[in-house]
Design an enzyme around this catalytic site. Structure first.
Site, PDB file in Angstrom:
ATOM      1  N   ARG A 106       4.062  25.623  16.445  1.00  0.00           N
ATOM      2  CA  ARG A 106       3.442  24.800  17.499  1.00  0.00           C
ATOM      3  C   ARG A 106       3.083  25.753  18.631  1.00  0.00           C
ATOM      4  O   ARG A 106       3.977  26.328  19.274  1.00  0.00           O
ATOM      5  CB  ARG A 106       4.406  23.718  17.980  1.00  0.00           C
ATOM      6  CG  ARG A 106       3.912  22.992  19.213  1.00  0.00           C
ATOM      7  CD  ARG A 106       4.640  21.692  19.490  1.00  0.00           C
ATOM      8  NE  ARG A 106       4.227  20.659  18.564  1.00  0.00           N
ATOM      9  CZ  ARG A 106       4.408  19.350  18.760  1.00  0.00           C
ATOM     10  NH1 ARG A 106       4.986  18.919  19.859  1.00  0.00           N
ATOM     11  NH2 ARG A 106       4.003  18.479  17.872  1.00  0.00           N
ATOM     12  N   HIS A 133      -4.033  18.881  15.066  1.00  0.00           N
ATOM     13  CA  HIS A 133      -2.666  18.448  14.719  1.00  0.00           C
ATOM     14  C   HIS A 133      -2.725  17.875  13.296  1.00  0.00           C
ATOM     15  O   HIS A 133      -2.570  16.673  13.086  1.00  0.00           O
ATOM     16  CB  HIS A 133      -2.201  17.405  15.736  1.00  0.00           C
ATOM     17  CG  HIS A 133      -0.719  17.188  15.762  1.00  0.00           C
ATOM     18  ND1 HIS A 133       0.162  17.883  14.972  1.00  0.00           N
ATOM     19  CD2 HIS A 133       0.047  16.327  16.510  1.00  0.00           C
ATOM     20  CE1 HIS A 133       1.393  17.475  15.222  1.00  0.00           C
ATOM     21  NE2 HIS A 133       1.355  16.526  16.149  1.00  0.00           N
ATOM     22  N   GLN A 136       0.034  15.571  11.846  1.00  0.00           N
ATOM     23  CA  GLN A 136      -0.041  14.209  12.369  1.00  0.00           C
ATOM     24  C   GLN A 136      -1.039  13.384  11.565  1.00  0.00           C
ATOM     25  O   GLN A 136      -0.780  12.226  11.208  1.00  0.00           O
ATOM     26  CB  GLN A 136      -0.453  14.252  13.852  1.00  0.00           C
ATOM     27  CG  GLN A 136      -0.558  12.888  14.494  1.00  0.00           C
ATOM     28  CD  GLN A 136       0.791  12.214  14.671  1.00  0.00           C
ATOM     29  OE1 GLN A 136       1.699  12.799  15.226  1.00  0.00           O
ATOM     30  NE2 GLN A 136       0.931  10.993  14.187  1.00  0.00           N
ATOM     31  N   ASP A 228      -3.923   8.010  22.245  1.00  0.00           N
ATOM     32  CA  ASP A 228      -2.989   9.104  22.528  1.00  0.00           C
ATOM     33  C   ASP A 228      -2.962   9.260  24.050  1.00  0.00           C
ATOM     34  O   ASP A 228      -3.781   8.658  24.764  1.00  0.00           O
ATOM     35  CB  ASP A 228      -3.481  10.397  21.825  1.00  0.00           C
ATOM     36  CG  ASP A 228      -2.519  11.571  21.974  1.00  0.00           C
ATOM     37  OD1 ASP A 228      -1.369  11.364  22.409  1.00  0.00           O
ATOM     38  OD2 ASP A 228      -2.934  12.712  21.670  1.00  0.00           O
ATOM     39  N   CYS A 269       0.263   8.485  18.204  1.00  0.00           N
ATOM     40  CA  CYS A 269       1.037   9.598  17.627  1.00  0.00           C
ATOM     41  C   CYS A 269       2.383   9.769  18.322  1.00  0.00           C
ATOM     42  O   CYS A 269       3.296  10.342  17.738  1.00  0.00           O
ATOM     43  CB  CYS A 269       0.228  10.887  17.695  1.00  0.00           C
ATOM     44  SG  CYS A 269      -0.290  11.297  19.371  1.00  0.00           S
ATOM     45  N   ARG A 297       5.796  10.852   9.473  1.00  0.00           N
ATOM     46  CA  ARG A 297       5.652  12.294   9.691  1.00  0.00           C
ATOM     47  C   ARG A 297       6.521  13.055   8.690  1.00  0.00           C
ATOM     48  O   ARG A 297       6.087  14.043   8.094  1.00  0.00           O
ATOM     49  CB  ARG A 297       6.068  12.668  11.128  1.00  0.00           C
ATOM     50  CG  ARG A 297       5.127  12.185  12.218  1.00  0.00           C
ATOM     51  CD  ARG A 297       3.788  12.883  12.160  1.00  0.00           C
ATOM     52  NE  ARG A 297       3.903  14.331  12.143  1.00  0.00           N
ATOM     53  CZ  ARG A 297       4.046  15.093  13.229  1.00  0.00           C
ATOM     54  NH1 ARG A 297       4.041  14.548  14.423  1.00  0.00           N
ATOM     55  NH2 ARG A 297       4.121  16.410  13.143  1.00  0.00           N
TER      56      ARG A 297
HETATM   57  N1   CP Z   1       3.475  13.285  17.519  1.00  0.00           N
HETATM   58  C1   CP Z   1       4.112  14.441  17.721  1.00  0.00           C
HETATM   59  O1   CP Z   1       3.686  15.516  17.298  1.00  0.00           O
HETATM   60  O2   CP Z   1       5.282  14.317  18.428  1.00  0.00           O
HETATM   61  P1   CP Z   1       6.142  15.511  19.018  1.00  0.00           P
HETATM   62  O3   CP Z   1       5.316  16.161  20.094  1.00  0.00           O
HETATM   63  O4   CP Z   1       7.377  14.859  19.573  1.00  0.00           O
HETATM   64  O5   CP Z   1       6.455  16.479  17.931  1.00  0.00           O
HETATM   65  N1  NVA Z   2      -2.413  15.232  22.438  1.00  0.00           N
HETATM   66  C1  NVA Z   2      -0.977  15.376  22.586  1.00  0.00           C
HETATM   67  C2  NVA Z   2      -0.300  15.127  21.292  1.00  0.00           C
HETATM   68  C3  NVA Z   2       1.201  15.228  21.318  1.00  0.00           C
HETATM   69  C4  NVA Z   2       1.817  14.986  19.976  1.00  0.00           C
HETATM   70  C5  NVA Z   2      -0.671  16.761  23.112  1.00  0.00           C
HETATM   71  O1  NVA Z   2      -1.283  17.727  22.635  1.00  0.00           O
HETATM   72  O2  NVA Z   2       0.168  16.882  24.002  1.00  0.00           O
END
Ligand code: CP
Ligand code: NVA
Length: 316
Positions: A106, A133, A136, A228, A269, A297
């Protein structure tokens, strides 16, 4: 050492049949678990996790999923390994990938994931970047498929920011033949270059992509309304402006009713900012599938991990 395996950085890294296989594995492993079986398909395998941003779902789904499959994980916080600061990305990647079977990363910047992958001996999975992502999107489409029994021609209305989650949802929908309508304010829409990049995947008939800035018009006839946060991780300095611009894009009872369908489901999400992009009424209402979606997930990523570590062909 030689590089082996495949990466999963965006949906364009997999072929349509491979995506079908990942979903098949996910559904089988989910059914196994419901029947009290946890086949140890990844016994002795190790997944390294590098996280430069916060996470609940992604971290837990990878860690729990690997444990259930008989494997192990090593969680590496950025502050401990000093990505690109304590040592070069190339050195981190070569050393880590010589010891683990896959790496989930990440990253603040999408280019960090592609750079890590370029030196890695093992598969690299995008666990979220500013641009995509894909894990997701696997859970999203698994959830929609479970709800309606199919994906082909289903209408998904994305309401809010044209962000990383929306990008991967569009790419996955293109591969599975679902319709997507994106409703974002002017200045927060995908550029034509981004649309071209996202849709450069193996497409199925049934896929269509529309842009309708008016959220009420966009959701008409939708089977799914998906939103989101308005302020993604890394965009905190834009919060005041974004909250103003996105206010008309809140998913509330009125917007859910504007689909004209009772069976429309709501997805997010997560994490959600309740009272901003979505109301409590919708989050906790009968059309909400947010918990099922989050739980998926893990099932979806178990399918991905088994496919990447045991089946993926390097030359496909
Ligand atoms: N949806 C998602 O990726 O959640 P987190 O940021 O908690 O991993
Ligand atoms: N769009 C959000 C998604 C988190 C899972 C972010 O990038 O923070």
């Amino acid at each position: 050492m030689k590089a082996t395996g495949r990466h999963f950085i965006t949906l364009s890294d997999v072929r349509q049949q491979e995506l079908d296989r990942i979903f098949d594995l996910a559904r089988t492993l989910k059914a196994d678990m419901a029947a009290g079986k946890r086949p140890k398909l990844l016994e002795g395998r190790v997944l390294g996790l590098i996280f430069e941003k916060m996470s609940l779902r992604t971290r837990v789904s990878f860690e729990a999923g690997m444990a259930q499959l008989g494997g192990a994980t090593i969680f590496l916080e950025d502050q401990h390994i000093g990505f690109g600061k304590r040592e070069s990305v190339a050195d981190i990647s070569r050393v880590l990938s010589s010891m683990v079977d896959a790496i989930a990363f990440r990253a603040k910047k999408h280019s960090s994931v592609t750079q890590l992958a370029s030196y890695s001996y093992c598969p690299v999975i995008n666990a979220l970047t500013d641009r995509a992502h894909p894990c997701q999107a696997l859970a999203d489409l698994l959830t929609i498929q479970e709800e309606f029994g199919h994906l082909n021609g289903l209408r998904i209305a994305w309401v809010g920011d044209s962000n990383n989650v929306a990008a991967s949802l569009i790419a996955a929908s293109a591969m599975m033949g679902a319709q997507v309508v994106v409703s974002s304010p002017a200045d927060y829409q995908f550029s034509s270059e981004e649309v071209a990049r996202l849709t450069a995947v193996e497409k199925r008939p049934g896929f269509s992509l529309e842009f309708e800035p008016d959220p009420k018009k966009a959701v008409a006839g939708a089977d799914v309304i998906y939103t989101d946060v308005w302020v993604s991780m890394g965009q905190e300095s834009e919060e005041a402006v974004r909250c103003k611009v996105f206010a008309p894009y809140q998913v509330n009872g009125d917007l859910m009713a504007a689909t004209g369908k009772k069976e429309t489901i709501f997805l997010h999400c997560l994490p959600a900012r309740r009272g901003l992009e979505v109301t409590d009424e919708v989050m906790d209402g009968p059309q909400s599938r947010i918990v099922e979606q989050a739980a998926n997930r893990m099932h979806a990523q178990k399918g991905l991990l088994v496919w990447l570590m045991t089946e993926a062909k390097a030359d496909a």
